[in-house]
Design a protein around this motif. Structure first.
Motif, short mmCIF file in Angstrom:
data_model
loop_
_atom_site.label_atom_id
_atom_site.label_comp_id
_atom_site.label_asym_id
_atom_site.label_seq_id
_atom_site.Cartn_x
_atom_site.Cartn_y
_atom_site.Cartn_z
N GLY A 10 0.82 -1.21 0.00
CA GLY A 10 0.00 0.00 0.00
C GLY A 10 0.85 1.26 0.00
N GLY A 12 -0.32 4.49 0.21
CA GLY A 12 -1.01 5.67 0.73
C GLY A 12 -0.19 6.23 1.88
N GLN A 13 -0.81 7.09 2.68
CA GLN A 13 -0.06 7.72 3.76
C GLN A 13 0.47 6.71 4.78
OE1 GLN A 13 -3.56 9.60 4.21
NE2 GLN A 13 -4.20 8.82 6.18
N ALA A 14 -0.28 5.62 5.02
CA ALA A 14 0.15 4.64 6.03
C ALA A 14 1.38 3.88 5.54
CB ALA A 14 -0.99 3.68 6.33
N GLU A 33 2.50 -1.10 -4.49
CA GLU A 33 1.25 -0.36 -4.64
C GLU A 33 0.57 -0.81 -5.93
OE1 GLU A 33 -0.91 2.04 -3.19
OE2 GLU A 33 -1.93 1.62 -5.09
N ARG A 34 -0.68 -1.20 -5.81
CA ARG A 34 -1.34 -1.74 -7.02
C ARG A 34 -1.73 -0.65 -8.02
NH1 ARG A 34 -6.67 -4.15 -4.24
NH2 ARG A 34 -7.57 -2.20 -3.53
N GLU A 39 -3.31 6.40 -4.36
CA GLU A 39 -4.35 5.93 -5.28
C GLU A 39 -5.77 6.18 -4.73
OE1 GLU A 39 -3.77 4.82 -8.27
OE2 GLU A 39 -5.82 4.28 -8.79
N THR A 40 -5.97 5.94 -3.46
CA THR A 40 -7.32 6.09 -2.92
C THR A 40 -7.77 7.55 -2.99
OG1 THR A 40 -6.81 4.30 -1.40
CG2 THR A 40 -8.78 5.57 -0.91
N ARG A 44 -11.14 9.83 -5.21
CA ARG A 44 -12.27 10.47 -4.51
C ARG A 44 -12.93 11.46 -5.46
NH1 ARG A 44 -9.31 9.39 1.04
NH2 ARG A 44 -10.35 7.39 1.26
N VAL A 51 -11.23 17.24 5.26
CA VAL A 51 -12.09 17.74 6.33
C VAL A 51 -11.19 18.28 7.46
CG1 VAL A 51 -13.64 16.94 8.15
CG2 VAL A 51 -14.05 16.27 5.80
N THR A 52 -10.01 17.71 7.53
CA THR A 52 -9.05 18.13 8.57
C THR A 52 -8.15 19.22 7.99
OG1 THR A 52 -7.67 16.28 7.84
CG2 THR A 52 -9.02 15.92 9.78
N GLY A 129 -5.31 0.51 3.72
CA GLY A 129 -6.42 1.45 3.87
C GLY A 129 -7.34 1.14 5.03
N SER A 174 -19.16 11.87 4.13
CA SER A 174 -19.26 11.83 2.66
C SER A 174 -20.70 12.08 2.22
CB SER A 174 -18.82 10.48 2.12
OG SER A 174 -17.50 10.22 2.49
N SER A 384 -6.14 6.20 11.77
CA SER A 384 -6.32 6.15 10.32
C SER A 384 -6.19 7.54 9.69
CB SER A 384 -7.69 5.58 9.98
OG SER A 384 -8.70 6.40 10.54
N LEU A 386 -4.49 11.47 8.90
CA LEU A 386 -3.20 12.09 8.57
C LEU A 386 -2.51 12.62 9.83
CD1 LEU A 386 -4.60 13.83 5.44
CD2 LEU A 386 -2.54 12.40 5.40
C1 FAD Z 1 -14.26 10.05 2.10
C2 FAD Z 1 -13.10 10.09 3.05
C3 FAD Z 1 -12.58 11.30 3.46
C4 FAD Z 1 -11.48 11.37 4.33
N1 FAD Z 1 -11.01 12.59 4.72
C5 FAD Z 1 -9.98 12.65 5.60
C6 FAD Z 1 -9.46 13.90 6.05
O1 FAD Z 1 -9.96 14.97 5.72
N2 FAD Z 1 -8.41 13.89 6.89
C7 FAD Z 1 -7.82 12.74 7.33
O2 FAD Z 1 -6.85 12.81 8.09
N3 FAD Z 1 -8.31 11.55 6.94
C8 FAD Z 1 -9.36 11.47 6.09
N4 FAD Z 1 -9.84 10.24 5.70
C9 FAD Z 1 -9.29 9.03 6.32
C10 FAD Z 1 -7.91 8.56 5.79
O3 FAD Z 1 -6.97 9.60 5.91
C11 FAD Z 1 -8.00 8.13 4.35
O4 FAD Z 1 -8.90 7.05 4.23
C12 FAD Z 1 -6.64 7.70 3.78
O5 FAD Z 1 -6.78 7.41 2.41
C13 FAD Z 1 -6.07 6.48 4.50
O6 FAD Z 1 -4.74 6.30 4.09
P1 FAD Z 1 -4.08 4.86 4.05
O7 FAD Z 1 -2.71 4.98 3.55
O8 FAD Z 1 -4.29 4.18 5.34
O9 FAD Z 1 -5.01 4.10 3.00
P2 FAD Z 1 -5.23 4.40 1.46
O10 FAD Z 1 -5.06 5.83 1.17
O11 FAD Z 1 -6.50 3.74 1.11
O12 FAD Z 1 -4.00 3.66 0.80
C14 FAD Z 1 -3.96 2.25 0.66
C15 FAD Z 1 -3.23 1.96 -0.61
O13 FAD Z 1 -3.08 0.56 -0.71
C16 FAD Z 1 -3.26 0.17 -2.05
N5 FAD Z 1 -3.65 -1.22 -2.00
C17 FAD Z 1 -4.79 -1.74 -1.47
N6 FAD Z 1 -4.78 -3.08 -1.59
C18 FAD Z 1 -3.62 -3.42 -2.21
C19 FAD Z 1 -3.03 -4.65 -2.60
N7 FAD Z 1 -3.64 -5.81 -2.37
N8 FAD Z 1 -1.83 -4.60 -3.22
C20 FAD Z 1 -1.19 -3.44 -3.43
N9 FAD Z 1 -1.70 -2.23 -3.09
C21 FAD Z 1 -2.90 -2.24 -2.47
C22 FAD Z 1 -4.33 1.11 -2.58
O14 FAD Z 1 -4.27 1.24 -3.97
C23 FAD Z 1 -3.98 2.40 -1.85
O15 FAD Z 1 -3.14 3.24 -2.60
C24 FAD Z 1 -10.92 10.16 4.82
C25 FAD Z 1 -11.45 8.92 4.42
C26 FAD Z 1 -12.53 8.89 3.56
C27 FAD Z 1 -13.09 7.54 3.17
#
Ligand code: FAD
Length: 408
Positions: A10, A12-14, A33-34, A39-40, A44, A51-52, A129, A174, A384, A386
């Motif tokens: 993954g 994303g930020q995590a 990263e797929r 990507e997520t 959107r 929101v933050t 995610g 949302s 979860s 930022l």
């Molecule tokens: C609508 C919405 C609004 C949000 N707004 C905010 C906000 O304002 N402030 C805030 O702090 N947080 C917010 N969040 C929460 C959180 O920050 C986000 O969901 C953020 O995208 C989470 O980051 P992540 O890295 O954990 O996951 P993701 O951003 O989802 O990253 C996961 C990554 O893993 C990849 N992946 C998944 N499965 C696989 C696989 N099997 N193989 C390879 N790659 C894979 C995906 O393509 C993706 O790029 C929001 C969430 C949502 C749903």
């Protein structure tokens, strides 16, 4: 087969925060990263913004240092921020990689087959995610198939929907933001409401997120929740659009959005709703009062300027019991998400009944070497977000580095 210390899944930020911390500790790793970095966020809706506030972007080694700390980044800027973050420490991200198989080797690491080759890794960090599989409520499949039905992740903008009224099922952040956008574009919107906390965007001279961060609300661990199901509650209702403003059920009702109770189903002609709108509002108001008490305590503790606590206006009316679906162009499900690990990770016992990982501080208590980052309530409410994911990434990376040094 490439032998590597850690595979992070993954980008994303995590995943990137984990990569930053592993890099700092000199732990060899790759990030698979797929799609593309961020990507997520890329997927959107068009007008999406945080929101933050920007100041709350606190990824390890790169807290927000731009010129608009009180602003709310739009989608493209979030992606750019993550790309720059990855580049700033040379994160070994491989984009467009699909994982075709993944197995654990009896306490001896993991084997991954991917479109970019095979890996044998001692540890695996799953950062795929917090919000994984869109959830549709009971009764969703009773809607007429002639009506366009999409999840939030498939919504892009009002023009992309067929003409007509829109039914939005789910009133979390949302659902409320999309209801506001659609109503503002001239659509008639019916919002089937579920429970969510709410508050004013600004309290005193501070943003609500400041209060949530400073009062300890974001730091609450899972153990403080009334039960496991509370992890699935909606986040606090507000918006960052147009510089940030109040957005909750009362503001939407005042604007002209039709509020209804929980969606129950349809007979193919009419949609039915529970008579629980007032109860839903009362639940949100109770959370509002709890938050205000928390903030008042902070005011006293820190000797801050007293804050004015607004009393919610009375809310009466159960909402419609039924609505004729004639004239509706689309239904949008904004009914939350569920974890989806079990569908692709072959360790069913590694997850609880709701599909969340069994873990302590991100380390699986079932599969040695397996870690998670970026899960809602992984360690705290902010895990979860930022503002909070970095703290967990640091802990996970240090645990991996300690385990590595014990093994060598
Ligand atoms: C609508 C919405 C609004 C949000 N707004 C905010 C906000 O304002 N402030 C805030 O702090 N947080 C917010 N969040 C929460 C959180 O920050 C986000 O969901 C953020 O995208 C989470 O980051 P992540 O890295 O954990 O996951 P993701 O951003 O989802 O990253 C996961 C990554 O893993 C990849 N992946 C998944 N499965 C696989 C696989 N099997 N193989 C390879 N790659 C894979 C995906 O393509 C993706 O790029 C929001 C969430 C949502 C749903």
């Amino acid at each position: 087969m490439e032998q590597i210390e850690v595979v992070v899944i993954g980008g994303g930020q995590a995943g990137l925060a984990s990569s930053r911390e592993l890099t700092g500790l000199g732990v060899e790793h790759v990030v698979l990263e797929r799609g593309q970095i961020g990507e997520t966020w890329r997927n959107r809706w068009d007008s999406f913004c945080l929101v933050t506030p920007n100041w709350s972007l606190r990824l390890p080694g790169r807290p927000y240092d731009g010129t608009d700390p009180d602003g709310f980044m739009p989608r493209e800027q979030i992606v750019a921020y993550l790309e720059q973050y990855a580049a700033s420490f040379g994160s070994p991200v491989q984009e467009h990689v699909e994982i075709s198989s993944l197995s654990a080797r009896d306490g001896d690491g993991f084997v991954l087959e991917t479109t970019s080759g095979s890996y044998k890794a001692r540890s695996l960090v799953v950062a795929t995610g917090a919000y994984q599989r869109p959830h549709r409520p009971h009764g969703a499949n009773t809607l007429p198939i002639s009506l366009l039905q999409i999840d939030v992740e498939d919504y892009s903008n009002p023009k992309a929907l067929p003409p007509g009224r829109v039914l939005i099922i789910g009133s979390g952040q949302s659902g409320c933001q999309i209801a506001e956008e659609l109503h503002g574009s001239g659509r008639e919107v019916v919002l089937a409401c579920g429970r969510a906390p709410w508050a004013s965007r600004r309290i005193g001279d501070r943003d609500i997120v400041w209060w949530l961060a400073e009062s300890g609300f974001f730091d609450a661990p899972f153990s403080t929740l009334p039960g496991p199901e509370a992890r699935l509650y909606a986040n606090l209702l507000t918006t960052g659009h147009d510089g940030g403003h109040d957005l909750h059920l009362r503001t939407l009702r005042d604007a002209g959005v039709i509020l209804a109770g929980h969606f129950l189903g349809s007979d193919g002609v009419r949609a039915r709703f529970a008579p629980d709108l007032e109860e839903t509002i009362a639940w949100g108001d109770a959370r509002y009062r709890q938050l205000m008490d928390l903030f008042q305590r902070l005011v006293v503790q820190r000797g801050l300027k007293p804050i004015e606590i607004l009393k919610p206006s009375p809310f009466v009316g159960p909402g419609p019991a039924e609505i004729d679906l004639a004239g509706f162009g689309a239904v949008i499900f904004a009914s939350g998400f569920r974890p989806d690990f079990r569908s692709w990770l072959a360790w069913p016992n590694a997850f609880d009944d709701d599909g969340f990982p069994l873990q302590v501080d991100g380390a699986s208590t079932v599969i040695p070497g397996l870690y998670f980052v970026g899960i809602h309530f992984l360690r705290k409410r902010k895990s979860s977000l930022l503002i909070g994911v970095g703290e967990d990434a640091t802990i996970v990376a240090h645990d991996i580095a300690r385990t590595k040094s014990r093994a060598t």
